[in-house]
Scaffold this motif. Sequence first.
Motif, mmCIF file in Angstrom:
data_model
loop_
_atom_site.group_PDB
_atom_site.id
_atom_site.type_symbol
_atom_site.label_atom_id
_atom_site.label_comp_id
_atom_site.label_asym_id
_atom_site.label_seq_id
_atom_site.Cartn_x
_atom_site.Cartn_y
_atom_site.Cartn_z
ATOM 1 N N ASN A 1 0.826 -1.212 0.000
ATOM 2 C CA ASN A 1 0.000 0.000 0.000
ATOM 3 C C ASN A 1 0.859 1.260 0.000
ATOM 4 N N PHE A 2 0.474 2.230 -0.816
ATOM 5 C CA PHE A 2 1.114 3.544 -0.827
ATOM 6 C C PHE A 2 0.303 4.610 -0.094
ATOM 7 N N TRP A 3 -0.971 4.339 0.251
ATOM 8 C CA TRP A 3 -1.925 5.413 0.491
ATOM 9 C C TRP A 3 -2.450 5.490 1.928
ATOM 10 N N GLY A 4 -2.778 6.700 2.338
ATOM 11 C CA GLY A 4 -3.568 6.953 3.533
ATOM 12 C C GLY A 4 -4.978 7.257 3.069
ATOM 13 N N ARG A 5 -5.432 8.486 3.277
ATOM 14 C CA ARG A 5 -6.694 8.882 2.659
ATOM 15 C C ARG A 5 -6.465 9.032 1.160
ATOM 16 N N LYS A 6 -7.528 9.040 0.397
ATOM 17 C CA LYS A 6 -7.431 9.050 -1.059
ATOM 18 C C LYS A 6 -6.543 10.197 -1.545
ATOM 19 N N GLY A 7 -5.532 9.818 -2.348
ATOM 20 C CA GLY A 7 -4.638 10.809 -2.912
ATOM 21 C C GLY A 7 -3.491 11.227 -2.022
ATOM 22 N N GLU A 8 -3.427 10.692 -0.798
ATOM 23 C CA GLU A 8 -2.381 11.074 0.155
ATOM 24 C C GLU A 8 -1.437 9.901 0.373
ATOM 25 N N ARG A 9 -0.182 10.091 0.040
ATOM 26 C CA ARG A 9 0.805 9.022 0.173
ATOM 27 C C ARG A 9 1.245 8.859 1.626
ATOM 28 N N LEU A 10 1.507 7.619 2.001
ATOM 29 C CA LEU A 10 2.074 7.320 3.313
ATOM 30 C C LEU A 10 3.347 6.508 3.131
#
Length: 351
Positions: A277-286
């Motif tokens: 997984n790359f994502w936190g909330r939609k469009g936000e990278r973690l």
Amino acid sequence: MQFLDDSLLPENQQPLVIQVAPYGPQYMPGDSDDIAVTMQEQVQKAVDCYNAGATVLHVHCREADGKGSKRLSMFNELLDRLRTAVPKMVLQVGGSISFAPEGEGADAKWLNDDTRHMLAELSPKPDQVTIAINTNQMNIMELMSADDVAGTSFANPALQAAYREMSIPSGPAFVEEHLKRLQASGIQPHFMLGDVSQLETVERLIRRGVYTGPLILNHVMIGGGQDGPSPYNMMEFIRRVPPGAVLTIESLMRFVLPVNTMAIAMGLHVRVGIEDNFWGRKGERLTNVQQIEQIVRVSRELYREVATGEQAKQIYQIGTQYKSADETLAKLGYAPNRRAGELGSPLRMVA
């Protein structure tokens, strides 16, 4: 698994083991600012993940050009460095080694059986090597959306096509020989299971004495030949896992957080990292560390402790093997094998 009236109370749950997969061999360095390429960067990534709260490290390697490595010598070098840098982490080598395609539009496929068997000869030896059960489709594109792959190499249609057609080669002959070699080397198999049928195959292997040890496994909810991230799939799999097993929940992209939150509440364990997984909330990278820190916060909000490295090794029962099928069945909480002439449901009698 069994749930008693008080099973959801955090004081009755094991400390949470956070498994991290930070290397993401299917991605290229330009896909994320958080992909470690040099050996020093890969070691530092492990240190950062451990300091954030992860205690199990899913190990892959990269070559200098950024591609996932298939060289066992590189794995040996990384394992040697990791033993010094993060001595308290459980080191878990990904049994695929690297399934990344060699070039644009090339097939995405796992290495052959002989090469994967050589994972039992790694030196220094890892604590675990992951193993898939039953040859099966592994279409990791099935659940990914355009948003998930935006800005990464996976937006390339040729690469998507390669991964859509990927399958897991894990037939009976390979599995039995691989388990034999891993156990002989004192390396714990970590079973990566996509559905109940694969769990049933593992039970049969245990009943026949092919595998005699703790049952440490992931429920791999990534779709495309595995279970999808439905709570119904998750609960049925949990119901079928014997009470003595250790279960981690694994999913992909933005499904990771909700399924992990359910797992934490139920006393199970979790996996995070940019391999999934790359994502936190939609469009936000973690980043990897941000994903770990997020899980630590969720666990603390539920008043569940996060495992130390020593506790993770105890929970995973690293170094433990059993002497027979009967002992393994008893330790895991399975019903015993049927004895000659025994009718009805076999039950373990208490002296």
